[in-house]
Scaffold this active site. Structure first.
Site, PDB file in Angstrom:
ATOM      1  N   ARG A   5       1.442   1.590  -5.956  1.00  0.00           N
ATOM      2  CA  ARG A   5       1.638   0.606  -4.888  1.00  0.00           C
ATOM      3  C   ARG A   5       0.350  -0.151  -4.537  1.00  0.00           C
ATOM      4  O   ARG A   5       0.385  -1.135  -3.802  1.00  0.00           O
ATOM      5  CB  ARG A   5       2.151   1.304  -3.620  1.00  0.00           C
ATOM      6  CG  ARG A   5       3.460   2.018  -3.808  1.00  0.00           C
ATOM      7  CD  ARG A   5       3.904   2.641  -2.514  1.00  0.00           C
ATOM      8  NE  ARG A   5       4.210   1.629  -1.540  1.00  0.00           N
ATOM      9  CZ  ARG A   5       5.386   1.035  -1.413  1.00  0.00           C
ATOM     10  NH1 ARG A   5       6.374   1.380  -2.211  1.00  0.00           N
ATOM     11  NH2 ARG A   5       5.586   0.127  -0.504  1.00  0.00           N
ATOM     12  N   TRP A  10      -3.711  -1.844  -1.400  1.00  0.00           N
ATOM     13  CA  TRP A  10      -3.693  -3.090  -2.175  1.00  0.00           C
ATOM     14  C   TRP A  10      -4.107  -4.160  -1.186  1.00  0.00           C
ATOM     15  O   TRP A  10      -3.373  -4.462  -0.239  1.00  0.00           O
ATOM     16  CB  TRP A  10      -2.288  -3.347  -2.725  1.00  0.00           C
ATOM     17  CG  TRP A  10      -2.222  -4.516  -3.646  1.00  0.00           C
ATOM     18  CD1 TRP A  10      -2.528  -4.524  -4.981  1.00  0.00           C
ATOM     19  CD2 TRP A  10      -1.805  -5.851  -3.326  1.00  0.00           C
ATOM     20  NE1 TRP A  10      -2.346  -5.784  -5.496  1.00  0.00           N
ATOM     21  CE2 TRP A  10      -1.902  -6.618  -4.508  1.00  0.00           C
ATOM     22  CE3 TRP A  10      -1.371  -6.468  -2.167  1.00  0.00           C
ATOM     23  CZ2 TRP A  10      -1.577  -7.962  -4.557  1.00  0.00           C
ATOM     24  CZ3 TRP A  10      -1.050  -7.819  -2.210  1.00  0.00           C
ATOM     25  CH2 TRP A  10      -1.147  -8.554  -3.397  1.00  0.00           C
ATOM     26  N   HIS A  26       8.287 -30.941 -26.881  1.00  0.00           N
ATOM     27  CA  HIS A  26       8.114 -31.731 -25.651  1.00  0.00           C
ATOM     28  C   HIS A  26       6.770 -31.438 -24.990  1.00  0.00           C
ATOM     29  O   HIS A  26       6.604 -31.682 -23.802  1.00  0.00           O
ATOM     30  CB  HIS A  26       9.281 -31.461 -24.694  1.00  0.00           C
ATOM     31  CG  HIS A  26      10.603 -31.820 -25.303  1.00  0.00           C
ATOM     32  ND1 HIS A  26      10.994 -33.117 -25.495  1.00  0.00           N
ATOM     33  CD2 HIS A  26      11.581 -31.045 -25.830  1.00  0.00           C
ATOM     34  CE1 HIS A  26      12.185 -33.137 -26.087  1.00  0.00           C
ATOM     35  NE2 HIS A  26      12.558 -31.887 -26.308  1.00  0.00           N
ATOM     36  N   LYS A  48       4.589  -9.502 -20.175  1.00  0.00           N
ATOM     37  CA  LYS A  48       4.063  -8.176 -20.492  1.00  0.00           C
ATOM     38  C   LYS A  48       2.647  -8.291 -21.054  1.00  0.00           C
ATOM     39  O   LYS A  48       1.769  -7.493 -20.728  1.00  0.00           O
ATOM     40  CB  LYS A  48       4.968  -7.456 -21.511  1.00  0.00           C
ATOM     41  CG  LYS A  48       6.253  -6.912 -20.922  1.00  0.00           C
ATOM     42  CD  LYS A  48       6.006  -5.672 -20.088  1.00  0.00           C
ATOM     43  CE  LYS A  48       6.910  -5.472 -18.924  1.00  0.00           C
ATOM     44  NZ  LYS A  48       7.082  -6.447 -17.903  1.00  0.00           N
ATOM     45  N   GLU A  80       0.200  -9.299 -18.142  1.00  0.00           N
ATOM     46  CA  GLU A  80      -0.103  -8.304 -17.111  1.00  0.00           C
ATOM     47  C   GLU A  80      -0.798  -7.068 -17.671  1.00  0.00           C
ATOM     48  O   GLU A  80      -1.554  -6.416 -16.962  1.00  0.00           O
ATOM     49  CB  GLU A  80       1.125  -7.938 -16.270  1.00  0.00           C
ATOM     50  CG  GLU A  80       2.181  -7.145 -16.933  1.00  0.00           C
ATOM     51  CD  GLU A  80       3.364  -6.828 -16.006  1.00  0.00           C
ATOM     52  OE1 GLU A  80       3.167  -6.628 -14.811  1.00  0.00           O
ATOM     53  OE2 GLU A  80       4.487  -6.765 -16.518  1.00  0.00           O
ATOM     54  N   CYS A 133       0.849  -1.175   0.000  1.00  0.00           N
ATOM     55  CA  CYS A 133       0.000   0.000   0.000  1.00  0.00           C
ATOM     56  C   CYS A 133       0.897   1.240   0.000  1.00  0.00           C
ATOM     57  O   CYS A 133       2.097   1.151   0.190  1.00  0.00           O
ATOM     58  CB  CYS A 133      -0.870   0.010   1.242  1.00  0.00           C
ATOM     59  SG  CYS A 133      -1.762  -1.530   1.452  1.00  0.00           S
ATOM     60  N   ASN A 191       0.803  -0.536   6.079  1.00  0.00           N
ATOM     61  CA  ASN A 191       1.266  -1.252   4.886  1.00  0.00           C
ATOM     62  C   ASN A 191       1.923  -2.540   5.358  1.00  0.00           C
ATOM     63  O   ASN A 191       2.792  -2.492   6.224  1.00  0.00           O
ATOM     64  CB  ASN A 191       2.290  -0.367   4.152  1.00  0.00           C
ATOM     65  CG  ASN A 191       2.847  -1.016   2.899  1.00  0.00           C
ATOM     66  OD1 ASN A 191       2.266  -1.966   2.384  1.00  0.00           O
ATOM     67  ND2 ASN A 191       3.957  -0.511   2.414  1.00  0.00           N
ATOM     68  N   GLY A 192       1.496  -3.682   4.814  1.00  0.00           N
ATOM     69  CA  GLY A 192       2.119  -4.947   5.219  1.00  0.00           C
ATOM     70  C   GLY A 192       1.098  -5.877   5.842  1.00  0.00           C
ATOM     71  O   GLY A 192      -0.117  -5.711   5.663  1.00  0.00           O
ATOM     72  N   LYS A 206       3.099  -2.134  -7.941  1.00  0.00           N
ATOM     73  CA  LYS A 206       4.483  -1.995  -8.399  1.00  0.00           C
ATOM     74  C   LYS A 206       5.479  -2.589  -7.414  1.00  0.00           C
ATOM     75  O   LYS A 206       6.450  -3.213  -7.801  1.00  0.00           O
ATOM     76  CB  LYS A 206       4.771  -0.512  -8.615  1.00  0.00           C
ATOM     77  CG  LYS A 206       6.173  -0.209  -9.091  1.00  0.00           C
ATOM     78  CD  LYS A 206       6.254  -0.314 -10.584  1.00  0.00           C
ATOM     79  CE  LYS A 206       7.620  -0.036 -11.133  1.00  0.00           C
ATOM     80  NZ  LYS A 206       7.836  -0.800 -12.380  1.00  0.00           N
ATOM     81  N   GLU A 212       9.680 -12.764 -20.828  1.00  0.00           N
ATOM     82  CA  GLU A 212       9.344 -11.379 -20.482  1.00  0.00           C
ATOM     83  C   GLU A 212       8.233 -10.855 -21.404  1.00  0.00           C
ATOM     84  O   GLU A 212       7.312 -10.172 -20.959  1.00  0.00           O
ATOM     85  CB  GLU A 212      10.610 -10.509 -20.570  1.00  0.00           C
ATOM     86  CG  GLU A 212      10.407  -9.006 -20.497  1.00  0.00           C
ATOM     87  CD  GLU A 212       9.773  -8.513 -19.199  1.00  0.00           C
ATOM     88  OE1 GLU A 212       9.567  -9.310 -18.268  1.00  0.00           O
ATOM     89  OE2 GLU A 212       9.454  -7.309 -19.140  1.00  0.00           O
TER      90      GLU A 212
HETATM   91  O1  M6R Z   1      10.942  -4.271  -7.779  1.00  0.00           O
HETATM   92  P1  M6R Z   1      11.298  -5.625  -8.274  1.00  0.00           P
HETATM   93  O2  M6R Z   1      12.201  -5.595  -9.467  1.00  0.00           O
HETATM   94  O3  M6R Z   1      11.867  -6.508  -7.212  1.00  0.00           O
HETATM   95  O4  M6R Z   1       9.929  -6.276  -8.735  1.00  0.00           O
HETATM   96  C1  M6R Z   1       9.853  -7.598  -9.169  1.00  0.00           C
HETATM   97  C2  M6R Z   1       8.536  -7.887  -9.865  1.00  0.00           C
HETATM   98  O5  M6R Z   1       7.464  -7.668  -8.983  1.00  0.00           O
HETATM   99  C3  M6R Z   1       8.335  -7.029 -11.111  1.00  0.00           C
HETATM  100  O6  M6R Z   1       9.399  -7.159 -12.001  1.00  0.00           O
HETATM  101  C4  M6R Z   1       7.022  -7.420 -11.818  1.00  0.00           C
HETATM  102  O7  M6R Z   1       7.133  -8.710 -12.338  1.00  0.00           O
HETATM  103  C5  M6R Z   1       6.671  -6.394 -12.895  1.00  0.00           C
HETATM  104  N1  M6R Z   1       5.337  -5.914 -12.709  1.00  0.00           N
HETATM  105  C6  M6R Z   1       6.685  -6.955 -14.261  1.00  0.00           C
HETATM  106  O8  M6R Z   1       6.408  -5.980 -15.214  1.00  0.00           O
END
Ligand code: M6R
Length: 628
Positions: free
Chosen positions: A27, A74, A524, A505, A508, A2, A98-99, A623, A501
């Protein structure tokens, strides 16, 4: 995950808190709220949904007080709703959190037995009750918070105000980040400096189990058991424009376009463009706290770093999500260029599988935010097991950065879009520097080879500009993607993590099913998925694995799959067998991943934005993942 903001000072808390929350919305964004003093009472306004809903509610609200706290949520405990939104209010205590409070069930039972009126499903509200009970006795907010801390287990940060002490804020951190911003006769608290950079450049970062007690403009710091501590004030040189959209439709698009500059900034400290050599700048091995890095003697530091590299026999790379895929690229680089075995681990797996970490191991963690809970736990564990640790972070002074023995930086500037883009490419650039530096230090790479690799690396920012210039073709390709039922992204070598990756993308941002595979794995199992409604996104730059990748592509095509390919230059073969062929410039295999990912980022961006999705804040995500 959060976002927390607090303000105490002469200005209007509402504007400052709301503008801070806007910067922290990455966040968490399922509900938001503020509590601000007004006519001696705290007035609380909360709303479910994005911050906009709260802003609408606040439009006509006025507050005459000079203290307030705010939160963007969040959800962990309790679904997204107004009643679960923060701040939580109990008899004049207002709290944002937060947490996670791990022992919340026990606390809840105890409070219910005492007849507490619990109005939400959150663990956070329970903390407000405990503090309210304490303050009834102590009549002192600081003491009440202090007495409460021992009753809580978990990883959490809180910020609290009490209407009976209208000039005091108390903040506590044990896990998720909290910074105190120092202004002229005003004090701010936030989860991230981005929220405050337009008001001050002076920050104090709370460490775990530290309390900040703010009274008027006076701030004092204590350990959780009440001992006063001295904290260092860090001055940041960010400017507020760095966290604005600057005319782009989304932060993500801006960040994609910033990549050439970000990559140049990532390699700049380490690479000599005249001699084409690498000397890693100020890693700081030796346990110095990060604040002193700038004061290190670069020459002795580099000598110490080389010594560490010479002595290691194994590398573990640990990260989550996109950072983990950058780590996979790092494996290819470090094994090939420095001849050290490398294992790449997802942090949440590593920390719970009792890993064997032999002596002379370097544990490298990668994290944009530097706050990811699992990655942080992994680095702590590696340290306990005697490994030398090195972090690559974007956010300086973040927890992971502070805790690592050695420090490297992505230097990307603030990344606000939840989907990581420029931090990913910058990390791959830093990993190139690291692998070259290791190879040279260990005597397994000659000078000529180093020069060639550095030349390739230095060419990347302008090559990235070249790829970005073809955005209209990526957009055109994206317009056709929505017709497909699913996507298989494939590649070999460093293109394999790029395939992973690319798939991430798409998932998400566009909420479409996509998988990333090593192209050699298709027969496989995944080949069974292929029909004319399955798109194959093949990452096939011209490198030593190109011919093999093409064979895999033909196998998929023979089963009816429609192909979108990414290759090098004007590749007639790929063009002829693909619905869409997207070209990147000729590049050495060590850097081609930095280029091939750009079309994948832009295709996902355009597809999601054409579908009307919220590109910067995809559903269910945040994030900075500060809970495990
Ligand atoms: O801040 P970080 O690099 O540790 O975050 C890791 C992942 O949460 C982050 O890369 C996440 O997968 C992204 N949203 C992907 O775009």
């Amino acid at each position: 995950m959060c976002g927390i903001v607090g303000y105490l000072g002469p200005k209007n808390p509402k504007d400052i808190i709301v503008s801070g929350l806007k910067k922290l919305e990455y966040r968490g964004y399922d509900s938001a709220g503020v509590a601000i003093l007004d006519q001696g009472k705290t007035k609380r306004v909360r709303a479910q949904g994005k911050l906009k809903a709260l802003e609408d509610k606040l439009q006509h609200e006025k507050f005459d007080g000079h203290i307030g706290i705010g939160h963007t949520r969040w959800a962990t405990h309790g679904k997204p709703s107004e009643r679960n939104a923060h701040p939580h209010q109990v008899r004049g205590i207002n709290l944002v959190h937060n947490g996670i409070i791990e022992n919340y069930l026990d606390i809840r039972e105890e409070l219910l037995a005492q007849g507490a009126d619990i109005t939400s499903d959150t663990d956070s509200e329970l903390v407000a009750h405990l503090i309210a009970n304490e303050v009834d006795q102590t009549k002192d907010l600081f003491k009440a918070v202090e007495n409460t801390l021992d009753k809580l287990r978990g990883a959490f940060s809180i910020l609290v105000m009490w209407e009976q002490e209208p000039d005091r804020l108390v903040a506590f951190k044990d896990g998720p980040p909290l910074v105190v911003g120092l202004g002229e006769k005003e004090v701010f608290v936030a989860s991230d400096v981005q929220a405050l950079i337009q008001y001050t450049k002076k920050f104090v970062y709370l460490e775990d189990r530290e309390v900040a007690s703010i009274k008027g403009s006076d701030v004092q710091f204590f350990s959780a058991n009440g001992f006063p501590i001295q904290k260092k004030i860090v001055e940041l040189n960010w400017n507020p424009e760095m966290v604005e959209k600057q005319g782009y439709a989304h932060y993500m698009l801006k960040e994609i376009y910033e990549q050439p500059r970000a990559v140049a900034a990532a390699i700049e400290p380490h690479v000599n463009p005249e001699t084409f050599t690498v000397a890693l700048k100020n890693i700081g091995f030796g346990g110095q706290p990060v604040q002193k890095l700038e004061e290190l003697d670069s020459k002795t530091d580099w000598a110490k770093t080389q010594e560490v590299f010479k002595g290691i026999e194994r590398v573990f790379i640990i990260a989550c999500g996109t950072s983990n895929y950058a780590g996979m690229v790092g494996k290819y680089l470090i094994e090939q260029l420095a001849k050290v075995p490398v294992e790449v681990d997802i942090a949440s797996e590593f920390r719970y599988r009792n890993p064997v970490i032999p002596p002379k191991t370097l544990v490298l963690t990668i994290s944009q935010s530097g706050e990811t809970a699992d990655t942080l736990a992994a680095i702590r564990m590696a340290k306990e097991m005697g490994a030398t640790t090195l972090s690559i972070c974007n956010v300086r002074n973040s927890t992971i950065d502070r805790e690592a023995h050695g420090h490297l930086y992505m230097n990307s500037g603030p990344e606000i879009g939840v989907a990581s883009t420029k931090a990913f490419t910058s990390t791959m650039a830093v990993l190139n520097c690291l692998a070259i530096a290791m190879g040279r230090s260990r005597g397994v790479m000659n000078e000529a080879n180093e020069k060639d690799l550095v030349r390739s690396l230095l060419a990347v920012p302008s090559q990235m500009e070249g790829v970005l210039a073809y955005d209209k073709y990526f957009e055109e390709a994206a317009s056709k993607l929505k017709l497909f039922r699913g996507f298989l992204y494939m590649g070999r070598g460093t293109s394999y993590p790029i395939a992973m990756e690319g798939a991430l993308k798409l998932k998400e941002l566009a909420y479409m099913h996509a998988e990333g595979y090593a192209a050699g794995e298709m027969k496989h199992g995944p080949l069974a998925l292929i029909d004319e409604r399955m798109a194959i996104v093949m990452v096939a730059p011209t490198d030593h694995l190109y011919e093999k990748t093409i064979s895999n592509l033909e196998e998929a095509r023979a089963r009816g799959g429609k192909v979108i390919s990414i290759g090098t230059g004007d590749n007639e073969k790929l063009r002829s067998i693909s619905e869409y062929y997207l070209a990147i410039p000729q590049a050495h295999w060590t850097v081609s991943a930095i280029l091939t990912v750009i079309p994948l980022q832009l295709m996902s961006y355009h597809l999601a934005s054409n579908l009307g999705y919220d590109v910067d804040q995809p559903r269910n995500l945040a994030k900075s993942v500060t809970v495990e």
